[in-house]
Design a protein around this motif. Sequence first.
Motif, PDB file in Angstrom:
ATOM      1  N   GLU A   1      24.883  73.707  31.449  1.00 47.74           N
ATOM      2  CA  GLU A   1      24.689  72.379  30.859  1.00 47.74           C
ATOM      3  C   GLU A   1      24.298  72.465  29.380  1.00 47.74           C
ATOM      4  O   GLU A   1      24.217  71.440  28.695  1.00 47.74           O
ATOM      5  CB  GLU A   1      23.542  71.657  31.590  1.00 47.74           C
TER       6      GLU A   1
ATOM      7  N   ILE B   1      24.620  64.530  35.094  1.00 50.23           N
ATOM      8  CA  ILE B   1      25.755  64.554  36.019  1.00 50.23           C
ATOM      9  C   ILE B   1      25.289  65.094  37.357  1.00 50.23           C
ATOM     10  O   ILE B   1      24.747  66.192  37.431  1.00 50.23           O
ATOM     11  CB  ILE B   1      26.901  65.395  35.421  1.00 50.23           C
TER      12      ILE B   1
ATOM     13  N   LYS C   1      23.302  61.719  29.128  1.00 49.14           N
ATOM     14  CA  LYS C   1      24.136  61.662  30.329  1.00 49.14           C
ATOM     15  C   LYS C   1      23.779  62.812  31.264  1.00 49.14           C
ATOM     16  O   LYS C   1      23.866  63.973  30.876  1.00 49.14           O
ATOM     17  CB  LYS C   1      25.618  61.728  29.926  1.00 49.14           C
TER      18      LYS C   1
ATOM     19  N   GLU D   1      32.638  57.261  37.969  1.00 49.00           N
ATOM     20  CA  GLU D   1      32.242  57.769  39.291  1.00 49.00           C
ATOM     21  C   GLU D   1      31.810  56.609  40.180  1.00 49.00           C
ATOM     22  O   GLU D   1      31.719  55.467  39.742  1.00 49.00           O
ATOM     23  CB  GLU D   1      31.142  58.834  39.191  1.00 49.00           C
TER      24      GLU D   1
END
Lengths: 370, 370
Positions: free
Chosen positions: B62, B39, B37, B195
Motif C-alpha cells: 500500500e 481499500i 482512500k 464497488e
Amino acid sequence: MLDNVRLSKIREILEKKKLDAIIITSASNISYFTRIKTIGDASMILYLSKEGTTRLYVPVLEYYRLLEETRGLSNIEVYAVSKHMRIDGRQFHGTFIDLLKRINERHEKIGVDASTSPAGFKIKEMFGDKAVDITEDLWSIRMIKDDKELELIKKAISATKRGIEALADYVNEKITDTELAGIFEHRVRIDGIEEYAFPPLILLKPENSYPHNLPVGRRVGKKNLILVDVGVKYRGYCSDITRMITWGRPLSEERKALEVLVEAINNVIDKAEPYMKGSDIDSIARNTLARHGLDKYFIHGLGHGLGIDVHEPPYLSPGYDRQIKPGMVFTIEPGIYIPGKYGVRIEEDAVMTNKGIKLLSRGFERILSL
Amino acid sequence: MLDNVRLSKIREILEKKKLDAIIITSASNISYFTRIKTIGDASMILYLSKEGTTRLYVPVLEYYRLLEETRGLSNIEVYAVSKHMRIDGRQFHGTFIDLLKRINERHEKIGVDASTSPAGFKIKEMFGDKAVDITEDLWSIRMIKDDKELELIKKAISATKRGIEALADYVNEKITDTELAGIFEHRVRIDGIEEYAFPPLILLKPENSYPHNLPVGRRVGKKNLILVDVGVKYRGYCSDITRMITWGRPLSEERKALEVLVEAINNVIDKAEPYMKGSDIDSIARNTLARHGLDKYFIHGLGHGLGIDVHEPPYLSPGYDRQIKPGMVFTIEPGIYIPGKYGVRIEEDAVMTNKGIKLLSRGFERILSL
C-alpha cells in the motif's frame, strides 16, 4: 447437508487435546466443517461437546433458514440467540454472551478457533486459561483439499475465464474500467455465480501501478494496459485470477515486464516441489525478477492459499517457513509495479501434487492482446 | 486529500481524555478521519501523538499508493511496515508488532478504536491498562453526517435506483436470480460505481422467506415475488435499498403483506421525532405489523446506520436505547418472512432532521408491479 466426515475430524481434535468442548466461530470454518451455507460473516457458534452434542447457535434472522437446512438431521440442533425477540420452536433465549458464560461455567477446557475470527479472539479472552486455540488444527485439515473441493474451485475458475473473455470482447476507447467490471459481472452471473470472492479489480494505467486499488470510472482511451484481477465463488469456493489485456501496442518496457512475469511463473511451475517451504517457492519467482533487475518492484508475496476464503493459509511469501504439501491450493501471482506509471501482474491458481505444481487455471491466455 | 477538520476532531479527543497518543486501526475510521482512500480491510495504523505528529503505517503493497495520495502534504508521514521487504524511501523496517511495542514503551495513555476492528481489540489487550477505548468518541463524530456526506449517499442511492429499474426491465420467465443481479451490476458500473456496499441479494420465492440469503441461480418462472436488496458505494459512501418486484399477480396474502410494509414505513416517517430512542422508532413499525398479526414474522431490527460502513451505529432495533439525532442516516426496513413460502421487505434510506425523518430514497416505486 451436514458433513459427518468433517465433523468427525473436529471430534478427533476434541479427543486428542482432551477438550471438554469445542466452539467454532468463523463463518468459513462453520461452512467447511458442516457444509451448511453461511452468508457473509454472520455471527454463529458451532458447539460440540465431548458427550456428543452438536449445536448451532444463530441470530434470530438466520434461524428458520438453518432449521430448514438441517431438517431431518438428528445429529445437530439449531438454536436462535436473541435478547429481544422470542420466536417459535426450541431456542436459546438470551445473548451470545449469556450462552458463552454458561459454556464457560460448564467446562474446564474448551477449544476455540481464536485466531480466525474476532469473536473467537474475544471468547479466548473471556475464557482465559480454559481456552485452547485450535485454529492451527482446523487449518491443517482445511488446507488439504479433496477432489470435490478441487472440482468446485475449477468451476469457479471456468466461470471467471468466461467473464474475462467477455470483458476483453467489449474493450473499446470509450468504455470505462468500471463498466468493464460490470460486463465481467454480468457474464459470470449468467453462469449462476452467487457472489464474488472479492470486488473485481479492473485497473488501467496508472491505477494498476499500485497492487491494491479499485476501478475509478475512467475511459480506456486509445491504448492501455488493463489489469484484470477477479474472482468468484462457486458453491462457496473461490477463484482468484489475474490477466493482462494489452489494448494497443505496449511500450517496450511494458512488454519486457510481461515477459518476465511469464518466465517467473514458468520457473515456479518447473522448479517447485512438494514439501518445499512457502518462502522458497516465493524465492524462485523473486530470483527470476532479480535477474532482470525488477525484483524491487515486486512488493508483495508470490501467493496465498485459496478455498472457502480467498486468502487463507498456506502462503508463498518471504518469511513463510512452512511446507507446501500435496493437496494445497494456492495462487501464483508475481507482479511488477512502477509507481505512478504502470503495473503488471499475472495470477494463476494451482494445486501442489506429489509430482509438483499442477495449474488449475490452464487453457486461457495469460496476456490477451487486442 | 487529508482532512484537517476531521483530524482536528481526533486531536480534541486526545486533549479531552488527556491521552499521549491515539491509534486508529479500522479502515473505515481511517478513511473517514483522513479522507484517504482505503481499500477493503487493509491493515493500517493511523498514529497521532500529543506532540502533533500524524503518521500512517501501511503494508509495503500500500506504500506507494498512499505516498502518492499524501504527496505535498507536510502534516502526515507515511511509513511502510515489513519484516521481509525493504523498499525505497523513509520507512519503518519491522512488523506491526514491533511498531506497537515501541509505541507502548513510549507512552502512558493511548487511545485506540478497540471495538471497531479486530486489530484494535488485540492492541487493547497488548497495551493493557494504558489503553483507552475511544470507539464511542469516534462514532459520536461519524454518526452525524454533514451535507457533503448526504450528497454522496444520495448519489449512491440514485445509481442504485437506475440499477433496480434496469433489472426490472429485464425480468422474464427464463431469466435467473443471479443474472438479474448481473444486470443490476452492469447498470450501476456504467454510472462509475467502484464497488458494492454488500453482495446484491436478488431473492425469489422461497429463498426470500429467509431475510439473510443469496441468489441461487434459479429461473424466475411464470410468476414470482422478487426481493431486490442492493447497495453500492459512491466515493466510499453506501446506499442500501430494498424493493419488491411483483411478476404476475401476487397471492392475496402477499399483497396484504406488501401493504402492511408500506403502512409501517409511512407510520415511522409520520411519527418518529428527533431524539427518540432507536428502540421506540423500531416499535412504531413493529406495532403496525402487530395490528395485522404479522409482527412474529418480522425477525430483525427495523434499521441500521449507513455511511462509510453499510452497517454502523445508530440502530433502530428492540433494545437500542440511544437517541436518534439530527444528521444521523439510517435504513428503515420492515420485513415479513413466512418460512419456506415467501418473504417481503421494503427498505428506505433516511436522515433524521430537526423536524423529523426525511427520506433520501424518494422518487421511485417501493413496489414495482410488472
